[in-house]
Structure formats: C-alpha cells, structure tokens
Design a protein around this motif. Structure first.
Motif, short mmCIF file in Angstrom:
data_model
loop_
_atom_site.label_atom_id
_atom_site.label_comp_id
_atom_site.label_asym_id
_atom_site.label_seq_id
_atom_site.Cartn_x
_atom_site.Cartn_y
_atom_site.Cartn_z
N ILE A 63 5.19 25.57 78.70
CA ILE A 63 4.07 24.94 79.41
C ILE A 63 2.71 25.43 78.91
N TYR A 64 2.62 26.74 78.62
CA TYR A 64 1.32 27.27 78.21
C TYR A 64 0.93 26.86 76.79
N LEU A 65 1.87 26.34 75.99
CA LEU A 65 1.56 25.88 74.64
C LEU A 65 1.43 24.37 74.54
N GLN A 66 1.76 23.65 75.60
CA GLN A 66 1.68 22.20 75.57
C GLN A 66 0.22 21.75 75.54
N PRO A 67 -0.08 20.70 74.80
CA PRO A 67 -1.46 20.21 74.78
C PRO A 67 -1.82 19.60 76.14
N ASN A 68 -3.09 19.67 76.49
CA ASN A 68 -3.55 19.09 77.76
C ASN A 68 -3.44 17.57 77.70
N PRO A 69 -3.01 16.94 78.78
CA PRO A 69 -2.90 15.48 78.77
C PRO A 69 -4.28 14.83 78.70
N LYS A 70 -4.30 13.64 78.16
CA LYS A 70 -5.55 12.89 78.04
C LYS A 70 -5.95 12.35 79.42
N ILE A 71 -7.22 12.42 79.74
CA ILE A 71 -7.74 11.95 81.02
C ILE A 71 -8.31 10.55 80.83
N ASP A 72 -7.82 9.60 81.63
CA ASP A 72 -8.32 8.23 81.60
C ASP A 72 -9.53 8.15 82.52
N VAL A 73 -10.71 8.12 81.94
CA VAL A 73 -11.96 8.14 82.70
C VAL A 73 -12.12 6.88 83.54
N SER A 74 -11.50 5.78 83.13
CA SER A 74 -11.65 4.54 83.89
C SER A 74 -10.97 4.62 85.25
N LYS A 75 -10.00 5.53 85.42
CA LYS A 75 -9.30 5.67 86.69
C LYS A 75 -9.96 6.66 87.63
N LEU A 76 -11.05 7.29 87.20
CA LEU A 76 -11.72 8.28 88.04
C LEU A 76 -12.56 7.58 89.11
N ASP A 77 -12.37 8.01 90.35
CA ASP A 77 -13.19 7.55 91.46
C ASP A 77 -13.86 8.77 92.05
N ILE A 78 -15.12 8.98 91.73
CA ILE A 78 -15.82 10.21 92.10
C ILE A 78 -15.90 10.38 93.62
N LYS A 79 -15.93 9.29 94.36
CA LYS A 79 -16.06 9.37 95.81
C LYS A 79 -14.75 9.79 96.48
N ASN A 80 -13.64 9.63 95.80
CA ASN A 80 -12.34 9.93 96.39
C ASN A 80 -11.77 11.20 95.73
N PRO A 81 -11.78 12.34 96.41
CA PRO A 81 -11.29 13.58 95.80
C PRO A 81 -9.79 13.54 95.48
N GLU A 82 -9.03 12.75 96.24
CA GLU A 82 -7.60 12.67 95.98
C GLU A 82 -7.31 12.00 94.64
#
Length: 197
Positions: A63-82
């Motif tokens: 786990i500590y050597l696995q690359p970080n997953p890519k974050i899809d910025v289009s799915k981010l909703d800043i108003k919803n912390p969940e």
C-alpha cells in the motif's frame, strides 16, 4: 625505470588473479548443492533473481508503494464535504472515530462494534476496528471512498452519539419529540440567554 616496470607488472598480476578468483567463486556457489549454501550464496542467488524479475503491477505493490489514484476534479462538490471525502480519499486509509453512549458497558461495546464491523465487511467494505477507550473506537477504512457509506450505516444505531471523519462530526438523527443535549452546562447557559433577551 626498472622499478616502474616491476610495479606495473605486480599491479597487472594482482588484477588478473583477483578476476580469476572471483570467477572461481561465482562458479563455486552455482555448482554447490542448495543445502550447502551459505548466507552469502543465498544473497548472490537473491541478487541474481531480482535482476531478472519483472516489476510488479501497481495494484500488487504494498500500500505504501502504490501510486496515488487520480482525482477527477469534475466530480468535486466543494459545498458537500461527503463528496469531497469520497473523491479525494479514494484508495487511501481513512480513520473514523465512533463515540458510544456512556451507559454502554465495555463488553457490550466490544460485541456491538464487532457486529457492526462484520456488517460492513458483509457489504464489501474493508474496515478494521480499534478500541481507544471504553466507549470510543476507531474504524479504519482502507478505501476512504467507503467511509461515508460506513458512516451512514453506523449512524442508524441508537448506541452511537457521535462520529468524526476527517474533522467533520456527524450525529444520529433524532426521533420526533426527542431532544439532544450534549452537555448540561449548555442547557443552563442557553436558558440564561433566553431570559436576558
């Protein structure tokens, strides 16, 4: 002049004998029976094996050597912390702090949290449970995107008073006519402020 020739001959002789002895040494450990291998022979074998080995796939790495997953910025909703937790913590460990009612005994808390952990795992949510105090537990989610689903499951139980995930606190829903007072001192201070108004 003669001394320079003698010194260069000695250096050449030392280099040749060293390379010949290394070749003999390499052949000697290869020809040995595996039961007669020393630690140095095993190290040589491991080094040779690692040279010919293909690299592991990213999901096979620890786990500590696995690359970080890519974050899809289009799915981010800043108003919803969940939704932020579900998107940004995908594939990462997330700790959830679960507080139980004070009237729950240590044995009851142990049994209940074990049942809840099993319920989450039956729903294919990988989670580990660690007791902190008598009525406080850590639920460790290996995939942070599953933490919100786990939180929603745990808040359905009446024994829970508070859940904290990523600094955000969540409380169970109140039944109609039920009042939720965190601390008696808050009740007294709110009564004083009403009188003064």
């Amino acid at each position: 002049m003669i001394s320079r020739i003698i010194i260069s001959c000695l250096v050449l002789f030392a280099i040749v004998t060293t390379s010949v002895s290394k070749e003999k040494k390499r052949k000697s450990w290869k020809e040995k029976d595996i039961r007669d291998y020393t630690d140095a022979d095993m190290e040589n074998l491991l080094d040779q094996w690692e040279e010919n080995e293909e690299p592991l796939e990213p999901d096979e790495l620890p786990i500590y050597l696995q690359p970080n997953p890519k974050i899809d910025v289009s799915k981010l909703d800043i108003k919803n912390p969940e939704s932020m937790i579900q998107v940004t913590k995908k594939g990462r460990n997330v700790m959830m702090f679960v507080d139980l009612r004070s009237d729950v005994s240590k044995e009851q808390a142990e049994i209940m949290t074990q049942i809840w952990q099993t319920g989450l795992q039956n729903n294919h949510i990988t989670v580990e449970r660690y007791p902190i105090e008598n009525n406080r537990y850590i639920f460790m989610f290996h995939d942070g995107s599953q933490a919100i689903e786990g939180k929603n499951y745990l808040l359905q139980h009446s024994e829970i008073t508070q859940i904290t995930v990523d600094g955000q606190s969540y409380y169970p829903r109140l039944k109609p006519g039920q009042n939720f007072i965190v601390d008696e001192s808050l009740k007294k201070s709110s009564a004083k402020t009403k009188v003064e108004l």
